[in-house]
Design a protein around this motif. Structure first.
Motif, mmCIF file in Angstrom:
data_model
loop_
_atom_site.group_PDB
_atom_site.id
_atom_site.type_symbol
_atom_site.label_atom_id
_atom_site.label_comp_id
_atom_site.label_asym_id
_atom_site.label_seq_id
_atom_site.Cartn_x
_atom_site.Cartn_y
_atom_site.Cartn_z
ATOM 1 N N TYR A 31 44.911 -4.971 -82.542
ATOM 2 C CA TYR A 31 45.541 -4.415 -81.383
ATOM 3 C C TYR A 31 46.912 -5.035 -81.256
ATOM 4 C CZ TYR A 31 41.412 -2.763 -78.932
ATOM 5 O OH TYR A 31 40.269 -1.895 -78.211
ATOM 6 N N TYR A 33 50.229 -5.170 -78.165
ATOM 7 C CA TYR A 33 50.873 -5.079 -77.106
ATOM 8 C C TYR A 33 52.344 -5.040 -76.907
ATOM 9 C CZ TYR A 33 45.970 -6.281 -76.409
ATOM 10 O OH TYR A 33 44.552 -6.389 -76.735
ATOM 11 N N TYR A 35 54.810 -6.289 -73.463
ATOM 12 C CA TYR A 35 54.949 -6.830 -72.055
ATOM 13 C C TYR A 35 56.331 -6.836 -71.757
ATOM 14 C CZ TYR A 35 50.048 -8.188 -72.400
ATOM 15 O OH TYR A 35 48.408 -7.916 -72.634
ATOM 16 N N LEU A 45 52.231 -4.730 -68.507
ATOM 17 C CA LEU A 45 51.767 -4.299 -69.854
ATOM 18 C C LEU A 45 52.698 -2.975 -69.686
ATOM 19 C CD1 LEU A 45 49.990 -4.184 -72.479
ATOM 20 C CD2 LEU A 45 48.426 -2.987 -71.127
ATOM 21 N N TYR A 48 50.250 -0.336 -75.355
ATOM 22 C CA TYR A 48 49.370 -0.919 -76.164
ATOM 23 C C TYR A 48 48.981 -0.015 -77.353
ATOM 24 C CZ TYR A 48 45.124 0.735 -73.577
ATOM 25 O OH TYR A 48 44.231 1.605 -72.936
ATOM 26 N N GLY A 58 50.319 1.295 -70.407
ATOM 27 C CA GLY A 58 49.885 0.331 -69.516
ATOM 28 C C GLY A 58 50.158 0.466 -68.264
ATOM 29 N N GLN A 104 45.321 -13.178 -77.397
ATOM 30 C CA GLN A 104 46.550 -12.667 -77.956
ATOM 31 C C GLN A 104 47.398 -13.590 -78.557
ATOM 32 O OE1 GLN A 104 47.586 -10.887 -74.335
ATOM 33 N NE2 GLN A 104 47.134 -8.898 -75.101
ATOM 34 N N LYS B 98 42.914 -3.727 -71.714
ATOM 35 C CA LYS B 98 44.206 -4.097 -70.631
ATOM 36 C C LYS B 98 44.071 -5.359 -70.120
ATOM 37 C CE LYS B 98 44.906 0.705 -69.764
ATOM 38 N NZ LYS B 98 45.023 1.930 -68.698
#
Lengths: 115, 111
Positions: A31, A33, A35, A45, A48, A58, A104, B98
């Protein structure tokens, strides 16, 4: 042991210009992401990815595009920079499976100003 | 519409005392809750997490409490140290993909 690497660290853009924020991880995380953090706010977010070739929106995707052609890289593209996109951008990665996750890991951020 | 809220922008605590940081959320479907710590000019770093099926998790000086009925979690730091001075973010995870972050609480631990 690089972790998550973001480049550049700082950038000033003019309105209407485009640029790509780079993000690379060397932990073989599935994964990744993106931001953004505005002053006094939490991280929101943008996009992703759950693996190479798969991306999803997101909370705040408008004005951005992403791609994930390899496990390691997850670039974020701004096509037409607007002042509202002035922010600090963080990339993160994690290993997530059906019923669990590892937390994360974040890069140190890219501070972007659009004038 | 903020799904995760940290209503205290800042907190000041004396060294050696307890720091309590609070977080409220709106979505009862969140799977996991996490706390991150952030120093200036660095990315957030993971501190501690708790699954939605638990009500407490401890790691050294850090303990996270989850009250599902109140949709509230808190982070306790005991004893607080000057090196704990940072911005603390709580985050909630939905559907294992999420994350929703609060706006952060800046903790200042005075020597």
């Amino acid at each position: 042991n690089a972790g998550v690497t973001q480049t550049p660290k700082f950038r000033i853009l003019k309105i209407g210009q485009s640029m790509t924020l780079q993000c690379a991880q060397d932990m073989n995380h599935n994964y990744m992401y993106w931001y953004r953090q505005d002053p006094g706010m939490g991280l929101k977010l943008i996009y992703y990815s759950v693996g190479a070739g798969i991306t999803d929106k997101g909370e705040v995707p408008n004005g951005y595009n992403v791609s994930r052609s390899t496990t390691e890289d997850f670039p974020l593209r701004l096509e037409l920079a607007a002042p509202s996109q002035t922010s600090v951008y963080f990339c993160a990665s994690s290993y997530t499976w059906d019923s669990g996750l590892e937390p994360q890991h974040f890069g140190d951020g890219t501070r972007l100003s659009i004038l | 519409d903020q799904q995760v809220k940290q209503n205290s922008p800042s907190l000041s605590v004396q060294e050696g005392r307890i720091s309590i940081l609070n977080c409220d959320y709106t979505n009862s479907m969140f799977d996991y809750f996490l706390w991150y710590k952030k120093y200036p000019a660095e990315g957030p770093t993971f501190l501690i997490s708790i699954s939605s099926i638990k009500d407490k998790n401890e790691d050294g000086r850090f303990t996270v409490f989850l009250n599902k009925s109140a949709k509230h979690l808190s982070l306790h730091i005991v004893p607080s140290q000057p090196g704990d001075s940072a911005v603390y973010f709580c985050a909630s995870l939905y559907n294992f993909n999420k994350f929703y972050f609060g706006s952060g609480t800046k903790l200042n631990v005075k020597p």
